[in-house]
Design an enzyme around this catalytic site. Structure first.
Site, PDB file in Angstrom:
ATOM      1  N   GLY A  14       0.841  -1.210   0.000  1.00  0.00           N
ATOM      2  CA  GLY A  14       0.000   0.000   0.000  1.00  0.00           C
ATOM      3  C   GLY A  14       0.870   1.252   0.000  1.00  0.00           C
ATOM      4  N   SER A 146      -3.389  -0.517  14.722  1.00  0.00           N
ATOM      5  CA  SER A 146      -4.232   0.659  14.981  1.00  0.00           C
ATOM      6  C   SER A 146      -4.533   0.746  16.474  1.00  0.00           C
ATOM      7  CB  SER A 146      -5.563   0.512  14.239  1.00  0.00           C
ATOM      8  OG  SER A 146      -6.503   1.458  14.697  1.00  0.00           O
ATOM      9  N   TYR A 160     -12.699  -4.465  11.555  1.00  0.00           N
ATOM     10  CA  TYR A 160     -11.388  -3.805  11.412  1.00  0.00           C
ATOM     11  C   TYR A 160     -10.592  -3.936  12.715  1.00  0.00           C
ATOM     12  CZ  TYR A 160      -8.050   0.070  10.951  1.00  0.00           C
ATOM     13  OH  TYR A 160      -6.910   0.835  10.924  1.00  0.00           O
TER      14      TYR A 160
HETATM   15  N1  LIG Z   1      -5.639   6.734   8.611  1.00  0.00           N
HETATM   16  C1  LIG Z   1      -5.770   6.403   9.879  1.00  0.00           C
HETATM   17  O1  LIG Z   1      -6.263   7.185  10.698  1.00  0.00           O
HETATM   18  C2  LIG Z   1      -5.298   5.066  10.385  1.00  0.00           C
HETATM   19  C3  LIG Z   1      -5.391   4.813  11.742  1.00  0.00           C
HETATM   20  C4  LIG Z   1      -4.911   3.610  12.247  1.00  0.00           C
HETATM   21  C5  LIG Z   1      -4.347   2.686  11.379  1.00  0.00           C
HETATM   22  N2  LIG Z   1      -4.285   2.965  10.044  1.00  0.00           N
HETATM   23  C6  LIG Z   1      -3.672   1.960   9.184  1.00  0.00           C
HETATM   24  O2  LIG Z   1      -2.648   2.536   8.400  1.00  0.00           O
HETATM   25  C7  LIG Z   1      -2.485   1.768   7.200  1.00  0.00           C
HETATM   26  C8  LIG Z   1      -2.416   2.705   6.013  1.00  0.00           C
HETATM   27  O3  LIG Z   1      -3.663   3.326   5.820  1.00  0.00           O
HETATM   28  P1  LIG Z   1      -3.815   4.836   5.331  1.00  0.00           P
HETATM   29  O4  LIG Z   1      -4.401   5.584   6.452  1.00  0.00           O
HETATM   30  O5  LIG Z   1      -2.545   5.298   4.734  1.00  0.00           O
HETATM   31  O6  LIG Z   1      -4.965   4.727   4.245  1.00  0.00           O
HETATM   32  P2  LIG Z   1      -4.912   4.586   2.652  1.00  0.00           P
HETATM   33  O7  LIG Z   1      -6.293   4.211   2.253  1.00  0.00           O
HETATM   34  O8  LIG Z   1      -4.264   5.745   2.045  1.00  0.00           O
HETATM   35  O9  LIG Z   1      -3.940   3.335   2.462  1.00  0.00           O
HETATM   36  C9  LIG Z   1      -4.346   2.009   2.440  1.00  0.00           C
HETATM   37  C10 LIG Z   1      -3.581   1.338   1.329  1.00  0.00           C
HETATM   38  O10 LIG Z   1      -3.952  -0.032   1.283  1.00  0.00           O
HETATM   39  C11 LIG Z   1      -4.121  -0.382  -0.064  1.00  0.00           C
HETATM   40  N3  LIG Z   1      -5.062  -1.494  -0.188  1.00  0.00           N
HETATM   41  C12 LIG Z   1      -6.297  -1.607   0.359  1.00  0.00           C
HETATM   42  N4  LIG Z   1      -6.877  -2.748  -0.059  1.00  0.00           N
HETATM   43  C13 LIG Z   1      -5.996  -3.355  -0.883  1.00  0.00           C
HETATM   44  C14 LIG Z   1      -6.016  -4.555  -1.640  1.00  0.00           C
HETATM   45  N5  LIG Z   1      -7.071  -5.382  -1.653  1.00  0.00           N
HETATM   46  N6  LIG Z   1      -4.930  -4.855  -2.371  1.00  0.00           N
HETATM   47  C15 LIG Z   1      -3.856  -4.040  -2.397  1.00  0.00           C
HETATM   48  N7  LIG Z   1      -3.769  -2.895  -1.714  1.00  0.00           N
HETATM   49  C16 LIG Z   1      -4.837  -2.558  -0.964  1.00  0.00           C
HETATM   50  C17 LIG Z   1      -4.688   0.851  -0.745  1.00  0.00           C
HETATM   51  O11 LIG Z   1      -4.478   0.803  -2.143  1.00  0.00           O
HETATM   52  C18 LIG Z   1      -3.899   1.962  -0.050  1.00  0.00           C
HETATM   53  O12 LIG Z   1      -2.701   2.221  -0.727  1.00  0.00           O
HETATM   54  C19 LIG Z   1      -3.653   0.782   7.161  1.00  0.00           C
HETATM   55  O13 LIG Z   1      -3.213  -0.492   7.576  1.00  0.00           O
HETATM   56  C20 LIG Z   1      -4.622   1.357   8.163  1.00  0.00           C
HETATM   57  O14 LIG Z   1      -5.463   0.389   8.723  1.00  0.00           O
HETATM   58  C21 LIG Z   1      -4.742   4.120   9.530  1.00  0.00           C
END
Ligand SMILES: NC(=O)c1ccc[n+]([C@@H]2O[C@H](COP(=O)([O-])OP(=O)(O)OC[C@H]3O[C@@H](n4cnc5c(N)ncnc54)[C@H](O)[C@@H]3O)[C@@H](O)[C@H]2O)c1
Length: 255
Positions: A14, A146, A160
């Site tokens: 990702g 998370s 989640y």
């Molecule tokens: N944004 C927040 O507040 C937050 C909080 C806690 C944890 N997280 C975690 O951080 C990580 C990154 O998330 P983010 O906030 O950058 O969001 P984001 O949506 O920008 O990134 C998620 C990434 O996962 C990829 N992805 C999702 N499903 C996929 C699939 N089936 N195949 C291939 N790639 C896939 C997407 O293309 C994207 O690049 C995640 O694991 C998320 O759970 C985010």
């Protein structure tokens, strides 16, 4: 300080958006070759990789794949290994944050969340540890979890939260299993970050209302603020940290 990341190779899932993109940029700044895994927005990901290669010393590449398909995970890992001969750092960052209250949640949505957030990190971790053990090399694995893994969901994301809780426990178990091989396995727990996962689902007003009063530092984080901790865990300054989850939540999670 030299973090010993120069010349290392990292695979970041990702890596085309949000936190993953920030991790790729910071590792590349440190001279790491980065395998930027992505699923969509090909044009922008290819431009990003071009930027990394033009700006920093390492050589990065993009590999496309759907985390829910085992064949794509095989292809991702094999392509990266073939290109660089070795992978030193694996960051399991890709994830989804679907919304449904349990009373309405379909089994298929639950399954898909587990598949992407928990099963795909397991598959890549398995490949990574076998790769390192075969080559008799040390390495670092960082799983993005998370605050919800510890707090539980407050707003319709029980699947989640369960997937991330599972990933925390998996991280601890794997850390114990592979410590003797010099492989460190840790997790990073963000609170709320300004990334597409949040901004695509909530307005600024909703974010303020739902989160600011729960965050002692009174703001959500940038992805870079979390990515620095990931880069630290990937570095040679954390050889004595394993099985840990580092919380980067502005105090939202204190335990
Ligand atoms: N944004 C927040 O507040 C937050 C909080 C806690 C944890 N997280 C975690 O951080 C990580 C990154 O998330 P983010 O906030 O950058 O969001 P984001 O949506 O920008 O990134 C998620 C990434 O996962 C990829 N992805 C999702 N499903 C996929 C699939 N089936 N195949 C291939 N790639 C896939 C997407 O293309 C994207 O690049 C995640 O694991 C998320 O759970 C985010």
């Amino acid at each position: 300080m030299d973090f010993g990341l120069k010349g290392k190779t990292a695979l970041v899932t990702g890596g085309g958006s949000g936190l993953g993109k920030a991790i790729c940029e910071i590792l590349a700044q440190e001279g790491t070759n980065v395998v930027v895994h992505y699923r969509s927005n090909e044009e922008s990901v290819l431009r990003f990789v071009e930027h990394l290669n033009e700006t920093y010393e390492g050589k990065s590449m993009a590999v496309k794949g759907d985390m829910s398909k085992e064949s794509d995970l095989d292809n991702l890992f094999d392509t990266a290994c073939k290109h660089y001969q070795k992978i030193d750092i694996l960051v399991n960052n890709a994830g989804i944050w679907p919304k449904a209250y349990v009373k309405d949640m379909s089994v298929s949505e639950f399954e898909n969340t587990m598949k992407i957030n928990l099963q795909s990190p397991f598959i890549l971790c398995k490949k990574m540890i076998n790769h390192l053990i075969d080559q008799e090399r040390k390495g670092k694995i960082i799983n993005i979890v998370s605050q919800a893994a510890f707090h539980g969901s407050t707003s319709g994301h029980a699947h989640y939260a369960a997937s991330k809780g599972g990933l925390v426990t998996f991280t601890v178990s794997l850390a114990r299993e592979v410590a003797k091989h010099g492989i460190n396995v840790n997790a990073v727990a963000p609170g709320i970050m300004e990334t597409p996962m949040i901004t695509a689902n909530m307005s600024e007003e909703m974010i303020k209302k739902s989160y600011h009063e729960r965050i002692p530092l009174q703001r959500i984080s940038t992805p870079e603020e979390v990515a620095y901790t990931v880069a630290f865990l990937a570095s040679n300054k954390t050889d004595y940290i394993t099985g840990a989850t580092i919380d980067v939540t502005g105090g939202m999670l204190m335990r």
